[in-house]
Write a protein that holds these residues in place. Structure first.
Motif, PDB file in Angstrom:
ATOM      1  N   GLU A  72       0.915  -1.062  -0.104  1.00 56.57           N
ATOM      2  CA  GLU A  72       0.154   0.063  -0.098  1.00 56.57           C
ATOM      3  C   GLU A  72       0.904   1.227  -0.034  1.00 56.57           C
ATOM      4  O   GLU A  72       0.274   2.218  -0.310  1.00 56.57           O
ATOM      5  CB  GLU A  72      -1.034   0.013   1.358  1.00 56.57           C
ATOM      6  N   ASN A  73       2.150   1.096   0.098  1.00 57.26           N
ATOM      7  CA  ASN A  73       2.911   2.473   0.417  1.00 57.26           C
ATOM      8  C   ASN A  73       4.057   2.232  -0.856  1.00 57.26           C
ATOM      9  O   ASN A  73       4.375   3.698  -1.365  1.00 57.26           O
ATOM     10  CB  ASN A  73       3.780   2.080   1.542  1.00 57.26           C
ATOM     11  N   ALA A 102       7.684   5.944  -2.768  1.00 52.74           N
ATOM     12  CA  ALA A 102       7.120   5.447  -1.449  1.00 52.74           C
ATOM     13  C   ALA A 102       6.159   6.563  -0.833  1.00 52.74           C
ATOM     14  O   ALA A 102       6.563   7.834  -0.899  1.00 52.74           O
ATOM     15  CB  ALA A 102       8.312   5.391  -0.518  1.00 52.74           C
ATOM     16  N   ALA A 103       5.095   6.291  -0.810  1.00 58.20           N
ATOM     17  CA  ALA A 103       3.873   7.399  -0.706  1.00 58.20           C
ATOM     18  C   ALA A 103       4.222   7.754   0.747  1.00 58.20           C
ATOM     19  O   ALA A 103       3.860   9.156   1.277  1.00 58.20           O
ATOM     20  CB  ALA A 103       2.622   6.794  -0.556  1.00 58.20           C
ATOM     21  N   ALA A 104       4.850   7.245   1.610  1.00 61.38           N
ATOM     22  CA  ALA A 104       5.069   7.550   2.971  1.00 61.38           C
ATOM     23  C   ALA A 104       6.364   7.103   3.445  1.00 61.38           C
ATOM     24  O   ALA A 104       6.896   6.044   3.099  1.00 61.38           O
ATOM     25  CB  ALA A 104       4.239   7.305   4.080  1.00 61.38           C
ATOM     26  N   SER A 134      12.608   9.203  -0.833  1.00 59.34           N
ATOM     27  CA  SER A 134      11.102   8.668  -1.246  1.00 59.34           C
ATOM     28  C   SER A 134      10.829   8.483  -2.812  1.00 59.34           C
ATOM     29  O   SER A 134       9.841   7.948  -2.951  1.00 59.34           O
ATOM     30  CB  SER A 134      10.339   9.802  -0.831  1.00 59.34           C
ATOM     31  N   ILE A 143       9.223   3.817   7.777  1.00 56.17           N
ATOM     32  CA  ILE A 143       8.031   5.306   7.842  1.00 56.17           C
ATOM     33  C   ILE A 143       8.488   5.559   9.359  1.00 56.17           C
ATOM     34  O   ILE A 143       8.216   4.745  10.375  1.00 56.17           O
ATOM     35  CB  ILE A 143       6.638   4.904   7.841  1.00 56.17           C
ATOM     36  N   ASN A 155       1.055   3.407  10.398  1.00 56.85           N
ATOM     37  CA  ASN A 155       1.765   2.481   9.713  1.00 56.85           C
ATOM     38  C   ASN A 155       3.201   2.573   9.678  1.00 56.85           C
ATOM     39  O   ASN A 155       3.992   2.132   9.059  1.00 56.85           O
ATOM     40  CB  ASN A 155       1.510   2.647   8.136  1.00 56.85           C
TER      41      ASN A 155
END
Length: 363
Positions: free
Chosen positions: A38-39, A74-76, A112, A136, A174
């Protein structure tokens, strides 16, 4: 100070892997993007080549041609390392990166987003797997109770012998490092702690502190355990003069309360049977608001209203009592009614306790 527990996972980074042979691609499928989780995701562009990145059964791998590029995002958090495995039969094109360090099969750095570009305009590289490790970071931590109420920097009152379940909530949820440690500071004899369950075992105040694994983020809550409140005596009702005199002794001498007498003739005169309605009418009719011990005579206060000269022996007499206050010129109940019943002509001089614990009210 006592270290109580450390809970969580041990890995600081999370690693996710894409095996292109396990994605269900048909032969010569153009691959535009993949999601690791999801990331983390990857997007592919043909760049200067006429061919897109494609999956081939031969070599069970993704072919990226000279000029093709892949951007990992990487979204986060940040990506810390990227590892590639390749299949046989590929070209010798080098792979360029826009940041960090790449040795031909492993990228390291902190970013990122990383763009990998296949050098040249011909030949290709055959990529079997890509593994991405990312972190994260924890930005904050909170202590919550079982109702998810945040208790940070507050005082939580816990009765002696009672328990409360505490949990640590990380921000963001997360975060790849979920480890936290719990400590009790000050007066460690006041509470016990087991798997987040705090139990009050002594009077006083203790601090429960939660700390993230990196030691940079903390939250605390004070647990206050007050001395037990002595049980108040119940209100005492004493019946004398053959049942005509009633003495009420409340447990709180400062409480404002009112009382009413219910006998069959009163019920008939008021035309009501609901005890709350009867109490409201009689309290306002006689305005008998008192505090402390009160003795009243049933004959003087109520028989005249009921149209009786005397009370027949064996009559059931019910005493209604409630805390009251004055509101807009009327007597208003505060709390529930307490009912005490006796038989006129019986039990003279007896003293009984009833469950009525008056609290102070304004009148």
């Amino acid at each position: 100070m006592a270290l109580l527990a450390t809970v969580g996972i041990n890995a600081a980074d999370k690693t996710v892997t894409i095996d292109f042979s396990a994605q269900g691609y048909e032969n010569e499928t153009v691959v535009e993007s993949v999601a690791f989780d999801e990331n983390v995701s990857a997007t592919f562009e043909k760049g200067t080549n006429v061919y897109d990145a494609m999956y081939f059964n031969v070599g069970s791998s993704l072919r990226m041609y000279g000029g093709n590029s892949m951007t990992l995002t990487a979204a986060a958090g940040v990506i810390k390392s990227v590892d590639f495995t390749f299949s046989d039969g590929e070209g010798e094109n080098s792979i360029k990166v826009d940041n960090g360090t790449f040795d031909g099969s492993q990228w390291t750095g902190s970013s990122s987003s990383i763009k990998f570009t296949i050098d040249g305009t011909s030949n290709h590289r055959r990529i079997k797997t890509i593994s991405v490790s990312y972190e994260i970071a924890v930005e904050g931590v909170s202590i919550v109770d079982a109702d998810n109420t945040v208790l940070n920097n507050s005082t939580y009152t816990l009765e002696l012998g009672k328990s409360v379940q505490l949990s640590a909530v990380l921000n963001p949820a997360n975060a790849t490092t979920q480890d936290v440690s719990w400590e009790v500071m000050q007066n460690t004899e006041v509470i016990t702690f087991e798997n987040g369950l705090v139990t009050a075992v002594g009077e006083g105040q203790a601090a429960v502190v939660v700390t993230t694994k990196d030691g940079e983020k903390q939250a605390f809550v004070y647990i206050y355990v007050p001395a037990p409140t002595p049980e108040k005596e119940l209100a005492t009702f004493k019946i004398s003069n053959n049942g005509l005199d009633v003495t009420i002794t409340p447990s709180d001498d400062e409480a404002k309360y009112s009382y009413a007498i219910v006998i069959p003739e009163i019920v008939e005169a008021l035309g009501k049977t609901d005890r709350k309605a009867i109490f409201d009418d009689l309290a306002n009719m006689f305005f008998n608001v008192v505090s402390g011990e009160q003795t009243f005579n049933v004959m003087e206060d109520y028989l005249e209203y009921a149209g009786l000269e005397e009370l027949a022996p064996g009559t059931e007499v019910e005493v209604l009592v409630s805390n009251v206050k004055k509101e807009d010129g009327e007597i208003v109940r505060e709390g529930e009614l307490t009912s005490y019943t006796f038989i006129y002509g019986e039990g003279a001089g007896e003293t009984d306790n009833v469950e009525w614990d008056p609290a102070p009210g304004e009148i």
